[in-house]
Design an enzyme around this catalytic site. Structure first.
Site, PDB file in Angstrom:
ATOM      1  N   LYS A   1       1.464   3.876  -3.162  1.00  0.00           N
ATOM      2  CA  LYS A   1       1.052   5.272  -2.966  1.00  0.00           C
ATOM      3  C   LYS A   1       2.234   6.215  -3.220  1.00  0.00           C
ATOM      4  O   LYS A   1       2.056   7.320  -3.751  1.00  0.00           O
ATOM      5  CB  LYS A   1       0.508   5.472  -1.552  1.00  0.00           C
ATOM      6  CG  LYS A   1      -0.827   4.803  -1.290  1.00  0.00           C
ATOM      7  CD  LYS A   1      -1.966   5.428  -2.078  1.00  0.00           C
ATOM      8  CE  LYS A   1      -2.470   6.699  -1.420  1.00  0.00           C
ATOM      9  NZ  LYS A   1      -3.704   7.206  -2.088  1.00  0.00           N
TER      10      LYS A   1
ATOM     11  N   TYR B   1       0.825  -1.211   0.000  1.00  0.00           N
ATOM     12  CA  TYR B   1       0.000   0.000   0.000  1.00  0.00           C
ATOM     13  C   TYR B   1       0.861   1.264   0.000  1.00  0.00           C
ATOM     14  O   TYR B   1       0.719   2.132  -0.877  1.00  0.00           O
ATOM     15  CB  TYR B   1      -0.929  -0.013   1.214  1.00  0.00           C
ATOM     16  CG  TYR B   1      -1.632   1.300   1.460  1.00  0.00           C
ATOM     17  CD1 TYR B   1      -2.534   1.813   0.547  1.00  0.00           C
ATOM     18  CD2 TYR B   1      -1.388   2.034   2.627  1.00  0.00           C
ATOM     19  CE1 TYR B   1      -3.188   3.031   0.771  1.00  0.00           C
ATOM     20  CE2 TYR B   1      -2.030   3.243   2.861  1.00  0.00           C
ATOM     21  CZ  TYR B   1      -2.919   3.738   1.932  1.00  0.00           C
ATOM     22  OH  TYR B   1      -3.547   4.931   2.156  1.00  0.00           O
TER      23      TYR B   1
END
Length: 494
Positions: free
Chosen positions: A299, A295
């Protein structure tokens, strides 16, 4: 994370470190808080799982936190927005605040994944208009509430993971001439997500949205919601600086190569183990480059692509830490789903775990969702003048008002002691310095529960050291959860 901005309109009200949630705490010593909770008026506030005692007065729903100091109300009025991720936790609270603070706002186009317009309209109604989150707006507008909402919220069929956002060319041409602000809230937030899907949405998605934004003739601002953990494995103070490959990100990272790697893995992998292997690939690549998980890694890629592609487009990047339930607006304690620290707290309250793999003195960098929304709106007003700047804001608590993991779990213990879920004789949370110690603790709990179940069935108690198939599954789940949360339960950056 460093919090160097004063854009948080509600910052004076933030008291995460000494938050006065439970007046009944005073009946027992607090191991981590050292009895810093004074007496005050109490009331019950409904949360996602239970009621809790709070010792602050219920705030008025008036949008008093929206100051005109940077011209917030003036900026919001009449502007038209495009928002992705609008049905998610943060996106939904953002929409509520925009409509409540500025009824004179223009349209809000909402990108919704749907097969046709009818199903898009249904999603809008089921997931937003009928949500209890909008109860204050229902009171404000009465019988005209639905008419008001449908006049402001316009569903646009599309998908952040598709080229051109999956928006038809005619629709795109029509709405691009109206939009003033584009807000990127969409994202895949699973820490150990499939690498191919995480790259497509978290890394490439913001770039697709920015390309669309640059075609908007009236564009005042492109605002992207990232994460405070986007800078990877760091300790000390983390500054509000844009990510740039070759500067504060290793020059070895090649996003095009990572995309090809993920695509090749999808092509080669088949069968029941495909998803597991794609998840493992994401973690491996993230940790290879210095990030905790898929994640935060993807990002970070998304931020670097925004930096590379933006040219003279005005951009603001908001980096919140661990977003949890609302502190004040539209009412205290609103939460959507079981997220972030909630699985651990619920498992503790149900007696499934008695300890945590982590350091009680590390920082639990939690920020209420309404404070993230307030910072986002304030940043919009501050920088939505069309200047070709890129600004970054860390919306966090660990720098200005730190809460340690031990304090958080002590608050949980005292609440669950007073309002138990299932376990009446709950013990204080223990902290394990090793995964092996944590695993052994969970194993013992499951084994004890399984022995108790057998005894209830009339079978003789065994001194076995093995678990049932179901028990092993539960153990593996909590071990996996501990591994996932390890970067945050030992977190030392601010």
């Amino acid at each position: 994370m460093a919090m160097t901005t004063n854009l948080l309109a509600t910052s004076k009200a933030v008291k995460l470190h000494g938050v006065r949630f439970f007046s009944s705490f005073l009946s027992r010593p607090n191991h981590f808080l050292a009895c810093r909770l004074p007496q005050s008026i109490t009331r019950r506030v409904q949360t996602s799982c239970c009621y809790r005692e709070t010792s602050y007065k219920s705030p008025e729903p008036e949008p008093s936190s929206v100051s005109d100091g940077v011209g917030i109300i003036r900026f919001l009025k009449g502007k038209t927005y495009l928002i992705t991720g609008a049905t998610g936790f943060l996106g939904k609270v953002l929409i509520e605040k925009l409509l409540r603070a500025s009824p004179g706002i223009g349209k809000i186009f909402i990108l919704i994944k749907s097969k046709d317009q009818e199903s898009a309209n249904k999603r809008l109604y089921d997931e937003i208009i009928s949500s209890d989150l909008f109860s204050h707006l229902k009171q404000m507008h009465g019988r005209s509430y639905e008419e008001f909402m449908k006049s402001k919220l316009i569903p646009i069929i599309g998908e952040i993971g598709e080229e051109n956002l999956g928006i038809g060319s005619e629709v795109a041409a029509n709405i691009s001439g109206e939009i003033d602000v584009v807000i990127s809230c969409a994202g895949r937030t699973t820490f150990d997500d499939r690498y191919d899907l995480a790259i497509n949405v978290n890394a490439l998605g913001p770039g697709r949205l920015l390309s669309f934004a640059k075609d908007c003739k009236k564009l005042k601002l492109f605002l992207h919601i990232s994460t405070a953990y986007v800078t990877g494995k760091k300790e000390g103070t983390v500054l509000e600086t844009p990510l740039c490959i070759g500067k504060n990100i290793t020059s070895d990272l090649n996003i095009e190569h990572e995309l090809k790697l993920a695509s090749e893995a999808v092509r080669k992998l088949h069968g029941s183990g495909e998803i597991k292997k794609l998840k493992e690939l994401g973690i491996q690549r993230a940790q290879h480059y210095g990030w905790e998980n898929t994640y935060t890694f993807t990002k970070a890629m998304g931020e670097t692509l925004i930096q590379t592609m933006r040219e003279d487009a005005p951009v603001v990047i908001i980096r919140p830490s661990i977003i949890e339930s609302s502190y004040k607006e539209p009412f205290p304690g609103w939460l959507q789903g079981i997220r972030m620290s909630d699985p651990i707290i619920l498992a503790y309250g149900k007696g499934q775990i008695s300890g945590l793999w982590g350091d009680s003195q590390s920082f639990a960098d939690i920020i209420p969702v309404d404070m993230v929304v307030n910072a986002t709106i304030a940043a919009m007003a501050k920088h939505g003048c069309g200047n070709s700047d890129l600004k970054v804001y860390n919306v966090t608590s660990s720098h200005a008002n730190p809460l340690r993991v031990g304090e958080l779990m002590d608050l949980c213990y005292q609440h669950l002691y007073d309002f138990p879920l299932t376990v009446i004789d709950l013990a204080r949370m223990k902290f394990h310095s090793s995964l092996e110690s944590f695993t052994s603790s969970v194993f013992d709990i499951i084994a004890k529960q399984e022995r108790g179940t057998k005894n209830e069935g009339g079978e003789a108690e065994e001194s076995h050291t093995t678990l049932s198939f179901k028990g092993r599954g539960i153990l593996n789940y909590f071990v996996s959860l501990a591994r996932t949360y390890e970067p945050y339960t030992f977190f030392q950056a601010r």
